[in-house]
Design a protein around this motif. Sequence first.
Motif, short mmCIF file in Angstrom:
data_model
loop_
_atom_site.label_atom_id
_atom_site.label_comp_id
_atom_site.label_asym_id
_atom_site.label_seq_id
_atom_site.Cartn_x
_atom_site.Cartn_y
_atom_site.Cartn_z
N MET A 43 0.83 -1.20 0.00
CA MET A 43 0.00 0.00 0.00
C MET A 43 0.87 1.26 0.00
O MET A 43 0.58 2.24 -0.69
CB MET A 43 -0.92 0.00 1.21
CG MET A 43 -1.93 1.14 1.21
SD MET A 43 -3.00 1.12 2.67
CE MET A 43 -1.81 1.61 3.92
N GLN A 44 1.98 1.24 0.77
CA GLN A 44 2.88 2.38 0.82
C GLN A 44 3.49 2.65 -0.55
O GLN A 44 3.61 3.80 -0.98
CB GLN A 44 3.98 2.14 1.84
CG GLN A 44 4.91 3.34 2.02
CD GLN A 44 5.94 3.11 3.11
OE1 GLN A 44 5.97 2.05 3.73
NE2 GLN A 44 6.77 4.09 3.35
N ARG A 45 3.88 1.58 -1.26
CA ARG A 45 4.45 1.75 -2.60
C ARG A 45 3.44 2.37 -3.56
O ARG A 45 3.77 3.26 -4.35
CB ARG A 45 4.93 0.41 -3.13
CG ARG A 45 6.16 -0.14 -2.42
CD ARG A 45 6.52 -1.52 -2.96
NE ARG A 45 7.63 -2.10 -2.21
CZ ARG A 45 8.08 -3.34 -2.37
NH1 ARG A 45 7.49 -4.14 -3.26
NH2 ARG A 45 9.10 -3.78 -1.65
N VAL A 46 2.21 1.87 -3.48
CA VAL A 46 1.16 2.40 -4.37
C VAL A 46 0.91 3.88 -4.07
O VAL A 46 0.80 4.71 -4.99
CB VAL A 46 -0.14 1.59 -4.21
CG1 VAL A 46 -1.28 2.26 -4.96
CG2 VAL A 46 0.07 0.17 -4.72
N GLN A 50 1.47 7.37 -6.32
CA GLN A 50 0.41 8.35 -6.54
C GLN A 50 0.75 9.71 -5.93
O GLN A 50 -0.05 10.65 -6.00
CB GLN A 50 -0.91 7.83 -5.94
CG GLN A 50 -1.41 6.54 -6.57
CD GLN A 50 -1.75 6.70 -8.03
OE1 GLN A 50 -2.27 7.73 -8.45
NE2 GLN A 50 -1.46 5.67 -8.82
N LYS A 51 1.93 9.81 -5.29
CA LYS A 51 2.42 11.06 -4.68
C LYS A 51 1.45 11.57 -3.61
O LYS A 51 1.12 12.76 -3.56
CB LYS A 51 2.66 12.13 -5.74
CG LYS A 51 3.75 11.75 -6.73
CD LYS A 51 4.00 12.85 -7.76
CE LYS A 51 5.11 12.44 -8.71
NZ LYS A 51 5.37 13.48 -9.73
N VAL A 52 0.98 10.64 -2.78
CA VAL A 52 0.09 11.00 -1.67
C VAL A 52 0.91 11.64 -0.56
O VAL A 52 2.08 11.30 -0.35
CB VAL A 52 -0.66 9.76 -1.15
CG1 VAL A 52 -1.54 10.10 0.05
CG2 VAL A 52 -1.49 9.14 -2.25
N ASP A 53 0.32 12.62 0.14
CA ASP A 53 1.00 13.31 1.23
C ASP A 53 1.50 12.30 2.27
O ASP A 53 0.76 11.38 2.66
CB ASP A 53 0.04 14.31 1.88
CG ASP A 53 0.74 15.14 2.94
OD1 ASP A 53 1.33 16.16 2.59
OD2 ASP A 53 0.68 14.75 4.12
N PRO A 54 2.77 12.43 2.75
CA PRO A 54 3.31 11.48 3.73
C PRO A 54 2.49 11.35 5.00
O PRO A 54 2.35 10.26 5.56
CB PRO A 54 4.70 12.05 4.04
CG PRO A 54 5.07 12.84 2.83
CD PRO A 54 3.78 13.40 2.32
N THR A 55 1.91 12.46 5.47
CA THR A 55 1.09 12.39 6.68
C THR A 55 -0.16 11.57 6.45
O THR A 55 -0.56 10.76 7.29
CB THR A 55 0.71 13.81 7.13
OG1 THR A 55 1.89 14.60 7.23
CG2 THR A 55 0.01 13.78 8.47
N LEU A 56 -0.80 11.74 5.29
CA LEU A 56 -1.98 10.95 4.95
C LEU A 56 -1.62 9.48 4.80
O LEU A 56 -2.38 8.59 5.22
CB LEU A 56 -2.60 11.48 3.66
CG LEU A 56 -3.88 10.77 3.18
CD1 LEU A 56 -4.95 10.83 4.25
CD2 LEU A 56 -4.36 11.38 1.87
N MET A 57 -0.44 9.20 4.25
CA MET A 57 0.03 7.82 4.14
C MET A 57 0.16 7.18 5.51
O MET A 57 -0.19 6.01 5.71
CB MET A 57 1.37 7.79 3.40
CG MET A 57 1.28 8.04 1.91
SD MET A 57 2.92 8.19 1.14
CE MET A 57 3.68 6.68 1.66
N ARG A 58 0.67 7.95 6.49
CA ARG A 58 0.82 7.43 7.84
C ARG A 58 -0.54 7.12 8.46
O ARG A 58 -0.73 6.09 9.12
CB ARG A 58 1.58 8.45 8.69
CG ARG A 58 2.13 7.87 9.99
CD ARG A 58 2.85 8.91 10.81
NE ARG A 58 3.85 9.61 10.03
CZ ARG A 58 3.84 10.91 9.79
NH1 ARG A 58 2.88 11.66 10.28
NH2 ARG A 58 4.79 11.47 9.08
N TYR A 59 -1.52 8.01 8.24
CA TYR A 59 -2.87 7.78 8.74
C TYR A 59 -3.43 6.47 8.17
O TYR A 59 -3.93 5.61 8.90
CB TYR A 59 -3.80 8.93 8.33
CG TYR A 59 -3.80 10.10 9.27
CD1 TYR A 59 -4.33 10.01 10.54
CD2 TYR A 59 -3.28 11.33 8.86
CE1 TYR A 59 -4.35 11.10 11.39
CE2 TYR A 59 -3.29 12.42 9.70
CZ TYR A 59 -3.83 12.30 10.97
OH TYR A 59 -3.84 13.39 11.80
N LEU A 60 -3.38 6.35 6.85
CA LEU A 60 -3.96 5.17 6.20
C LEU A 60 -3.23 3.90 6.62
O LEU A 60 -3.86 2.86 6.86
CB LEU A 60 -3.88 5.35 4.67
CG LEU A 60 -4.73 6.47 4.09
CD1 LEU A 60 -4.47 6.62 2.59
CD2 LEU A 60 -6.21 6.24 4.35
#
Length: 271
Positions: A43-46, A50-60
């Motif tokens: 999921m992190q690679r995906v 997609q250049k998702v914000d790092p903070t949002l990645m941590r939440y998800l």
Amino acid sequence: MQNIDQYQQLAVTYITEMGTKVVAVILFWVVGRWLIGFVGKMMQRVLEKQKVDPTLMRYLGNFVAVTLNIVLVVAILGYCGFQTTTFAALVAGIGIAIGAAWGGLLSNLAAGIFIVVLHPFKVGDFITAAGITGTITEIGLFVTTVNTPDNVKTMIGNGKIFGDNIQNYSANDYRRVELKCQLAGSADHVAAMLLLREKLAAVPNVLSTPAVEVDILEFTLVGPVLAVRPFCHNNHYWQVYFDGNRTIRESLAAAGFPAPMQTQLVMVQNQ
């Protein structure tokens, strides 16, 4: 003798079943944890692609990890013969109790999600929020960390930030520096305004566009007060502020403008 053999056989059967279940539970846990870690990495690679914000990645990532761990625990308990429906109801009841007891904490979590999604600021921005002014160093699940100009690390609840006005000084390319200049009543204000526009424009990091603004702001008993407004990038605000005040003082003194001072007119009436 026959009873002893039966008891031994039952004991062996019971121990074998228990051992098998223990081994199976350990295997389920190890494999399940590995799969959860694998899903998290995928999921992190995906999200990175997609250049998702790092903070949002941590939440998800945290949300998915917690959810999958709960599913794994429920599955293991079900395999062991526990009533998972009862366990699920118990978890739900505990969740409601925690939610009621920690309403403020959950509101901070919800506000943090909105901050990440709406993106009113990012790490490195200079803001004012909830009465605190400083540079954002971290946007967390429950709190946002700010370093104030006097180098104090301040943590603010996300609920407080999102429920208040937010001023982001780094969002725009430049900002206006507010300075004032008190003139004597006898001073030539037109000449002073022309001089200050020229001198302030030469201060380092003052932008040429927009041009420096100098005009009469108000009148006092001493004389007119000029509003002196150079523009600069937010990173240079305080340097321009202090250099601007020094330039006002030195340039007017060098040009021979009279020093502003309060005067009092005394009228003497002869009897």
